[in-house]
Design an enzyme around this catalytic site. Structure first.
Site, PDB file in Angstrom:
ATOM      1  N   ARG A 197       4.948 -12.842   9.841  1.00  0.00           N
ATOM      2  CA  ARG A 197       5.533 -11.504   9.683  1.00  0.00           C
ATOM      3  C   ARG A 197       6.918 -11.462  10.297  1.00  0.00           C
ATOM      4  O   ARG A 197       7.149 -12.092  11.323  1.00  0.00           O
ATOM      5  CB  ARG A 197       4.685 -10.517  10.478  1.00  0.00           C
TER       6      ARG A 197
ATOM      7  N   GLU B  62       0.871  -1.164   0.000  1.00  0.00           N
ATOM      8  CA  GLU B  62       0.000   0.000   0.000  1.00  0.00           C
ATOM      9  C   GLU B  62       0.918   1.227   0.000  1.00  0.00           C
ATOM     10  O   GLU B  62       1.809   1.318   0.849  1.00  0.00           O
ATOM     11  CB  GLU B  62      -0.868  -0.004   1.265  1.00  0.00           C
TER      12      GLU B  62
ATOM     13  N   LYS C  64       4.593   0.846   9.215  1.00  0.00           N
ATOM     14  CA  LYS C  64       4.702   2.122   8.508  1.00  0.00           C
ATOM     15  C   LYS C  64       4.139   3.269   9.342  1.00  0.00           C
ATOM     16  O   LYS C  64       4.649   4.379   9.299  1.00  0.00           O
ATOM     17  CB  LYS C  64       3.967   2.033   7.159  1.00  0.00           C
TER      18      LYS C  64
HETATM   19  P1  ATP Z   1       2.601  -1.934   7.791  1.00  0.00           P
HETATM   20  O1  ATP Z   1       1.895  -2.409   8.993  1.00  0.00           O
HETATM   21  O2  ATP Z   1       4.041  -1.671   8.012  1.00  0.00           O
HETATM   22  O3  ATP Z   1       1.906  -0.806   7.101  1.00  0.00           O
HETATM   23  P2  ATP Z   1       1.444  -3.627   5.879  1.00  0.00           P
HETATM   24  O4  ATP Z   1       1.315  -5.103   5.953  1.00  0.00           O
HETATM   25  O5  ATP Z   1       0.223  -2.837   6.076  1.00  0.00           O
HETATM   26  O6  ATP Z   1       2.597  -3.180   6.829  1.00  0.00           O
HETATM   27  P3  ATP Z   1       1.603  -3.394   3.051  1.00  0.00           P
HETATM   28  O7  ATP Z   1       2.079  -2.268   2.246  1.00  0.00           O
HETATM   29  O8  ATP Z   1       0.149  -3.674   3.053  1.00  0.00           O
HETATM   30  O9  ATP Z   1       2.099  -3.160   4.543  1.00  0.00           O
HETATM   31  O10 ATP Z   1       2.434  -4.704   2.757  1.00  0.00           O
HETATM   32  C1  ATP Z   1       2.777  -5.203   1.483  1.00  0.00           C
HETATM   33  C2  ATP Z   1       3.157  -6.654   1.646  1.00  0.00           C
HETATM   34  O11 ATP Z   1       4.264  -6.776   2.519  1.00  0.00           O
HETATM   35  C3  ATP Z   1       2.025  -7.463   2.239  1.00  0.00           C
HETATM   36  O12 ATP Z   1       1.905  -8.674   1.527  1.00  0.00           O
HETATM   37  C4  ATP Z   1       2.464  -7.685   3.644  1.00  0.00           C
HETATM   38  O13 ATP Z   1       1.931  -8.871   4.136  1.00  0.00           O
HETATM   39  C5  ATP Z   1       3.984  -7.704   3.527  1.00  0.00           C
HETATM   40  N1  ATP Z   1       4.599  -7.302   4.781  1.00  0.00           N
HETATM   41  C6  ATP Z   1       4.416  -6.147   5.445  1.00  0.00           C
HETATM   42  N2  ATP Z   1       5.095  -6.137   6.603  1.00  0.00           N
HETATM   43  C7  ATP Z   1       5.732  -7.318   6.688  1.00  0.00           C
HETATM   44  C8  ATP Z   1       6.590  -7.938   7.659  1.00  0.00           C
HETATM   45  N3  ATP Z   1       6.914  -7.317   8.782  1.00  0.00           N
HETATM   46  N4  ATP Z   1       7.073  -9.173   7.386  1.00  0.00           N
HETATM   47  C9  ATP Z   1       6.751  -9.797   6.249  1.00  0.00           C
HETATM   48  N5  ATP Z   1       5.955  -9.283   5.305  1.00  0.00           N
HETATM   49  C10 ATP Z   1       5.429  -8.067   5.508  1.00  0.00           C
HETATM   50 MG    MG Z   2      -1.431  -2.420   5.091  1.00  0.00          MG
END
Ligand code: ATP
Ligand code: MG
Length: 556
Positions: free
Chosen positions: A261, A35, A271
């Site tokens: 994760r 995102e 983020k």
């Molecule tokens: P954040 O909480 O940091 O915003 P998010 O999961 O909302 O993380 P996205 O931009 O939606 O962030 O993530 C893109 C991809 O990266 C998704 O498939 C997510 O599952 C993966 N991802 C995000 N954070 C992690 C993590 N800590 N370990 C492994 N994969 C991750």
């Molecule tokens: Mg997200």
């Protein structure tokens, strides 16, 4: 890196192997779906390595798809930064970049389809009421009073939503599944909400936006994704993902798989929290070298190969886990130890005057950038009768503990240069040693002294007349708490005071003009990178990447 051992297949690789063997799929298509609401961090690096890695391993493709269903938090700056981070890590996506917003028309059409099938309805409950009706883990939900609206009424209301005739929060579109389901995400989830916000891709075309859950699987289907890999928190949403695929005329049948994760101690990987650090000016931007963002690690001097090797060393499993930051640092050091050219930086200079040399003597010693790696080239190191060594390398008193043993009457080898012997020293009024007087032992360039009195140590040094001033930015861990993300702690309270220390040091002239982002081992001091933004030949700036050893303090 040493030759990689064949690792046993992880559970996703096994599934893919089976799907290829059974003929369920003949092409593997994955996607990385960030995102664009912030910069990517080390957790995303793992997801990138998993998704792009699976595609590479099985001869398939991986798409880059911006999951842009939430215009309020998303920006084009992030869209650009994410692309550059993925490329820098060493991956390339198949074909064009995709955006979930590319499918807004199709997703809208399918929402209308669900209404026409009697499977979606416009609900006027407020957020508060929706929560009440939804129940809890212990308590089943209750049907919304708007659940039985007629298809015609729902079509008309949904169209009014699209046309902007309602205020935000006035109503939303929900799918009719089961308010008594033990799985909360199946209790008539909302799939469209009103958001009167300008979108970075679609402008003002829409004022209703699909939910992540509704958009994600259908985007996967439209892109022909065979294995949609996400993190564990989406496991409960999988029945909903499948429900949409079963209830819509989608062109393919993707499946979702979840892995744990990545969390790392002494840092935060969210983020939202990283944005708070940027907006609170705790750090100097998303690419501050203390940040666990990909762009921060880049500016810190971490290499893409080292980050990839770290990610590949991690289990892809069905449990979340916290990894010791030392494991990441191990891969950084391992890579830099093997590949970083060497150079000289004197952080606490102490002048040594070599009295038996002509004051205007000057010669150049040719030194390889990295021993046994001639392809990395060599540099000229000027030598003259006045040099700087580090203050710690000379002691007034001889003692057994002092390893270098450079004291009056003792000898030392200048790295890549001659042997010198200390004859005396001078102190300032406060009693600090400010100068060492020494003599050069003739014929010792590359060989031992003829009289057999070999020096006990080797020190780094720089010719005074040729030394160049550089700014060094030394970083400590941003958080001093092992788990700043944990419990009910406020991560902002866990910060290390003074995690950035700026100092001036002297570097050998060959280092001043190096390209930004070149990483060096400053011999005996640590690994340093020429700052990507601020370094120039006129004002050299180096960031501490990492100390030479795990316990070296500053970097870790
Ligand atoms: P954040 O909480 O940091 O915003 P998010 O999961 O909302 O993380 P996205 O931009 O939606 O962030 O993530 C893109 C991809 O990266 C998704 O498939 C997510 O599952 C993966 N991802 C995000 N954070 C992690 C993590 N800590 N370990 C492994 N994969 C991750
Ligand atoms: Mg997200």
């Amino acid at each position: 890196m040493t030759e990689e051992k064949a690792k046993p297949a992880n559970f996703i690789e096994k599934i893919i192997q089976d799907d290829l063997a059974s003929g369920k799929h003949d092409n593997i298509q994955t996607r990385f779906p960030p995102e664009p609401n912030g910069y990517l961090h080390i957790g995303h690096a793992k997801a990138i390595c998993v998704n792009f890695g699976l595609a590479q391993q099985f001869g398939g493709q991986c798409n880059l798809r911006f999951d842009d269903t939430n215009p309020e938090k998303e920006e084009d700056e992030y869209v650009q930064a994410i692309q550059s981070d993925v490329k820098w890590l060493g991956f390339d996506w198949a074909g064009d970049i995709h955006y979930t917003s590319d499918y807004f028309d199709q997703l809208h059409e399918w929402a209308v389809y669900l209404i026409k099938e009697g499977k979606a309805y416009v609900c006027d409950l407020s957020a508060e009421q929706t929560k009440e009706y939804r129940g809890s883990f212990e308590k089943v939900g209750t049907n919304s009073p708007f659940r039985d609206r007629s298809i015609e009424e729902n079509l008309a209301l949904f169209e009014k939503m699209r046309l902007g005739e309602f205020d935000e929060g006035a109503c939303g579109l929900r799918v009719k599944i089961d308010m008594t389901s033990p799985n909360m995400s199946m209790r008539d989830p909302y799939i469209y909400r009103i958001k009167k916000a300008t979108h970075h891709q679609t402008g003002d075309k829409w004022c209703i936006y699909p939910s992540y859950d509704y958009a994600h699987g259908q985007s996967d289907a439209l892109e022909g994704i065979s294995h949609s890999v996400c993190t564990l928190e989406f496991a409960d949403h999988r029945p909903l993902y499948d429900w949409f695929i079963e209830n819509l005329p989608v062109p393919a049948q993707p499946h979702q798989y979840e892995f744990g994760r990545l969390s790392i101690n002494y840092t935060v990987t969210s983020k939202r929290k990283l944005r708070a650090l940027v907006e609170g000016k705790v750090v100097n931007g998303w690419d501050d070298p203390r940040m666990p963002t990909i762009s921060g690690m880049r500016r810190r001097g971490y290499t893409p190969a080292a980050i990839r090797h770290f990610c590949d060393s991690l289990a892809v499993s069905k449990t979340d886990g916290t990894v010791d930051v030392a494991q990441l640092e191990f891969f950084i050091r391992d890579d830099l130890n093997q590949n970083a050219p060497r150079g000289t930086c004197v952080i606490n200079p102490l002048k040594v005057v070599i009295n038996n040399m002509a004051a205007d003597h000057s010669e150049n010693i040719t030194v390889p950038f990295l021993q046994d790696r001639p392809e990395m080239g060599e540099r000229e190191v000027p030598f003259s009768s006045e040099i700087y060594i580090d203050q710690n390398d000379f002691k007034e008193e001889y003692s057994k503990k002092f390893k270098k043993k450079f004291c009056v009457g003792k000898r030392i080898r200048l790295r890549h240069g001659y042997v010198i012997e200390a004859e005396g020293f001078e102190k300032d009024e406060q009693g600090n040693i400010v100068q060492v007087n020494a003599k050069l032992i003739e014929n010792t360039l590359g060989c031992d002294p003829e009289d057999g009195d070999k020096p006990k140590g080797v020190v780094h040094w720089i010719s005074c007349a040729h030394a160049v001033e550089a700014e060094l930015r030394m970083y400590k861990r941003l958080f001093s708490d092992e788990n700043p993300d944990g419990g009910n702690k406020d991560f902002m309270e866990c910060l290390t005071p003074d995690s950035l220390e700026v100092t001036t040091a002297l570097i050998e002239p060959a280092l001043a003009g190096v390209a930004p982002e070149s990483v060096f081992q400053f011999e005996r001091e640590g690994y340093y990178v020429a700052d990507r933004v601020d370094h120039s030949i006129d004002k050299p700036v180096f960031n501490l990447t990492i100390g030479l050893r795990e316990d070296k303090g500053l970097a870790s």
